[in-house]
Design a protein around this motif. Structure first.
Motif, mmCIF file in Angstrom:
data_model
loop_
_atom_site.group_PDB
_atom_site.id
_atom_site.type_symbol
_atom_site.label_atom_id
_atom_site.label_comp_id
_atom_site.label_asym_id
_atom_site.label_seq_id
_atom_site.Cartn_x
_atom_site.Cartn_y
_atom_site.Cartn_z
ATOM 1 N N UNK A 1 24.606 37.583 45.936
ATOM 2 C CA UNK A 1 25.070 36.191 45.943
ATOM 3 C C UNK A 1 26.583 36.160 45.777
ATOM 4 N N UNK A 2 27.175 35.063 46.256
ATOM 5 C CA UNK A 2 28.614 34.885 46.177
ATOM 6 C C UNK A 2 28.919 33.621 45.369
ATOM 7 N N UNK A 3 29.687 33.796 44.304
ATOM 8 C CA UNK A 3 30.056 32.707 43.412
ATOM 9 C C UNK A 3 31.546 32.434 43.568
ATOM 10 N N UNK A 4 31.926 31.175 43.405
ATOM 11 C CA UNK A 4 33.332 30.808 43.524
ATOM 12 C C UNK A 4 33.619 29.596 42.665
ATOM 13 N N UNK A 150 27.634 45.352 34.975
ATOM 14 C CA UNK A 150 28.532 44.804 35.988
ATOM 15 C C UNK A 150 27.936 43.518 36.552
ATOM 16 N N UNK A 151 28.689 42.422 36.439
ATOM 17 C CA UNK A 151 28.244 41.151 37.020
ATOM 18 C C UNK A 151 28.450 41.148 38.528
ATOM 19 N N UNK A 152 29.547 41.742 38.971
ATOM 20 C CA UNK A 152 29.830 41.753 40.396
ATOM 21 C C UNK A 152 31.222 42.260 40.679
ATOM 22 N N UNK A 153 31.628 42.054 41.928
ATOM 23 C CA UNK A 153 32.879 42.616 42.429
ATOM 24 C C UNK A 153 33.686 41.537 43.126
ATOM 25 N N UNK A 154 34.992 41.734 43.168
ATOM 26 C CA UNK A 154 35.879 40.822 43.866
ATOM 27 C C UNK A 154 37.122 41.580 44.298
ATOM 28 N N UNK A 193 24.495 42.289 46.816
ATOM 29 C CA UNK A 193 25.110 41.925 48.083
ATOM 30 C C UNK A 193 26.306 42.818 48.409
ATOM 31 N N UNK A 194 26.977 43.318 47.390
ATOM 32 C CA UNK A 194 28.114 44.216 47.618
ATOM 33 C C UNK A 194 27.650 45.549 48.176
ATOM 34 N N UNK A 195 26.521 46.047 47.671
ATOM 35 C CA UNK A 195 26.082 47.383 48.044
ATOM 36 C C UNK A 195 26.842 48.440 47.255
ATOM 37 N N UNK A 267 48.281 39.359 53.058
ATOM 38 C CA UNK A 267 46.856 39.157 53.310
ATOM 39 C C UNK A 267 46.101 40.402 52.848
ATOM 40 N N UNK A 268 45.003 40.181 52.152
ATOM 41 C CA UNK A 268 44.262 41.256 51.510
ATOM 42 C C UNK A 268 42.783 41.088 51.851
ATOM 43 N N UNK A 269 42.120 42.180 52.171
ATOM 44 C CA UNK A 269 40.722 42.103 52.587
ATOM 45 C C UNK A 269 39.963 43.317 52.069
ATOM 46 N N UNK A 270 38.750 43.077 51.572
ATOM 47 C CA UNK A 270 37.827 44.158 51.247
ATOM 48 C C UNK A 270 36.489 43.828 51.900
ATOM 49 N N UNK A 271 35.936 44.823 52.531
ATOM 50 C CA UNK A 271 34.661 44.683 53.228
ATOM 51 C C UNK A 271 33.617 44.026 52.334
ATOM 52 N N UNK A 272 32.967 43.004 52.845
ATOM 53 C CA UNK A 272 31.889 42.252 52.206
ATOM 54 C C UNK A 272 32.350 41.371 51.044
ATOM 55 N N UNK A 273 33.627 41.429 50.700
ATOM 56 C CA UNK A 273 34.105 40.656 49.549
ATOM 57 C C UNK A 273 35.053 39.533 49.929
ATOM 58 N N UNK A 274 35.415 39.430 51.208
ATOM 59 C CA UNK A 274 36.248 38.317 51.629
ATOM 60 C C UNK A 274 37.698 38.703 51.856
ATOM 61 N N UNK A 275 38.562 37.685 51.781
ATOM 62 C CA UNK A 275 39.961 37.849 52.166
ATOM 63 C C UNK A 275 40.845 36.910 51.342
ATOM 64 N N UNK A 276 42.042 37.379 51.018
ATOM 65 C CA UNK A 276 43.059 36.576 50.365
ATOM 66 C C UNK A 276 44.241 36.368 51.312
ATOM 67 N N UNK A 277 44.996 35.297 51.059
ATOM 68 C CA UNK A 277 46.277 35.088 51.742
ATOM 69 C C UNK A 277 47.194 34.354 50.794
ATOM 70 N N UNK A 278 48.253 35.014 50.375
ATOM 71 C CA UNK A 278 49.180 34.341 49.485
ATOM 72 C C UNK A 278 50.619 34.494 49.974
ATOM 73 N N UNK A 279 51.394 33.438 49.750
ATOM 74 C CA UNK A 279 52.783 33.396 50.154
ATOM 75 C C UNK A 279 53.653 33.635 48.913
ATOM 76 N N UNK A 280 54.670 34.439 49.061
ATOM 77 C CA UNK A 280 55.568 34.741 47.944
ATOM 78 C C UNK A 280 56.576 33.630 47.754
ATOM 79 N N UNK A 281 56.759 33.239 46.499
ATOM 80 C CA UNK A 281 57.800 32.287 46.136
ATOM 81 C C UNK A 281 58.760 32.934 45.134
ATOM 82 N N UNK A 282 59.743 32.192 44.684
ATOM 83 C CA UNK A 282 60.720 32.713 43.737
ATOM 84 C C UNK A 282 60.527 32.046 42.379
#
Length: 283
Positions: A1-4, A150-154, A193-195, A267-282
């Motif tokens: 399952x996927x929680x958010x 372990x509850x899960x992975x992210x 779900x992670x395997x 941008x950051x990605x891990x198989x089966x765990x989704x994707x991030x995208x963050x912009x750098x600020x100052x």
């Protein structure tokens, strides 16, 4: 399952995704995905409630995604845990896991802005598999016992300021604990779900350019070993986060990659765990 968790920072609403990717509101069960929820078998209760049709649908269109676990008690990190990363930094492979801490309040959402600290010259990125603890772990007898706690992975980007970390004396923590330096998420994915946690591809891009392309099978110390090892030195509590190390390709490595600056997009990605995208600020 996927929680958010979705919504404004500090007022996120907990949710769970069904098999079709539709979000369902978890507030009939809990106010948040936090230590209390995890310790009380909340993930199993959520699974049962979803199967019984007891959780209303939640429209997440346009909503910010927060870190998938609220207010972790601590963030424990493993350094130099991939042979190729150790090699690119000129360090020998460690005989035991290298342990350091990040301030828990570095945790932000997966797409939140990451701030380059004032005075920074060497802000760096690190794609990492993160473990979220679901049950108290102390003095585990064997690495095989880690699976039960372990509850899960992210996903995490273990953002680092290398000059602060390596050139300013003392421990690594001062280069690891700057505000926003631990974007986490988007989901907490349960182990079923992670395997195999040693079977995941990890990738990172800066401004669309590939920088990191690794695989968790190449960890020097696997996830279960790391959890067992840490439990010999500290009590791991529900909601704690463990960052398990990064593969080669960081800016501090033996390559010509530039360090991060305000305006860069990571941008950051891990198989089966989704994707991030963050912009750098100052900052």
């Amino acid at each position: 399952m996927r929680f958010l968790r979705v919504g404004p920072q500090g007022a996120e609403r907990p949710a769970v995704l069904d098999a079709e990717g539709q979000a369902h509101d978890l507030t009939p069960l809990t106010g948040d995905i936090d230590a209390v929820f995890l310790a009380s078998d909340g993930l199993d209760r959520a699974r049962a409630a979803l199967a019984a049709g007891e959780l209303p649908r939640l429209d997440t269109t346009g909503l910010r995604v927060g870190a998938p676990v609220a207010r972790p008690g601590k963030v424990v990190c493993i350094g130099l845990n991939y042979r190729d990363h150790a090699a690119e930094t000129g360090a020998p492979p460690p005989a035991e896991p290298v342990v350091f801490m990040k301030a828990a309040d570095t945790v932000v959402g997966p797409d939140d802005q990451v701030l380059v600290p004032r005075g920074s010259r060497k802000t760096d990125y690190e794609v990492e598999l993160a473990v979220v603890i679901g049950r108290t772990a102390r003095y585990l007898d064997d690495p095989a016992d880690a699976e039960d706690v372990i509850a899960g992975y992210t996903i995490t980007d273990d953002v680092s300021e290398r000059a602060f970390q390596l050139e300013r004396g003392g421990q690594w923590d001062k280069g690891k604990s700057c505000e926003t330096f631990n974007p986490l998420g988007p989901w907490l994915v349960t182990p079923d779900e992670t395997g195999d946690p040693q079977g995941l591809a990890l990738r990172l891009w800066v401004n669309g350019e590939p920088r990191q392309d690794g695989h968790s099978k190449d960890m020097l110390f696997g996830v279960h070993h790391v959890v067992w090892y840490l439990s010999q030195f500290m009590v791991l509590e529900p909601g704690d986060v463990i960052n398990t190390g990064t593969p080669a390709g960081v800016a501090a490595g033996a390559n010509d990659f530039p360090y991060l600056r305000a305006g860069d997009v990571v941008e950051v990605e891990i198989e089966r765990l989704g994707r991030q995208r963050h912009v750098l600020g100052q900052a």
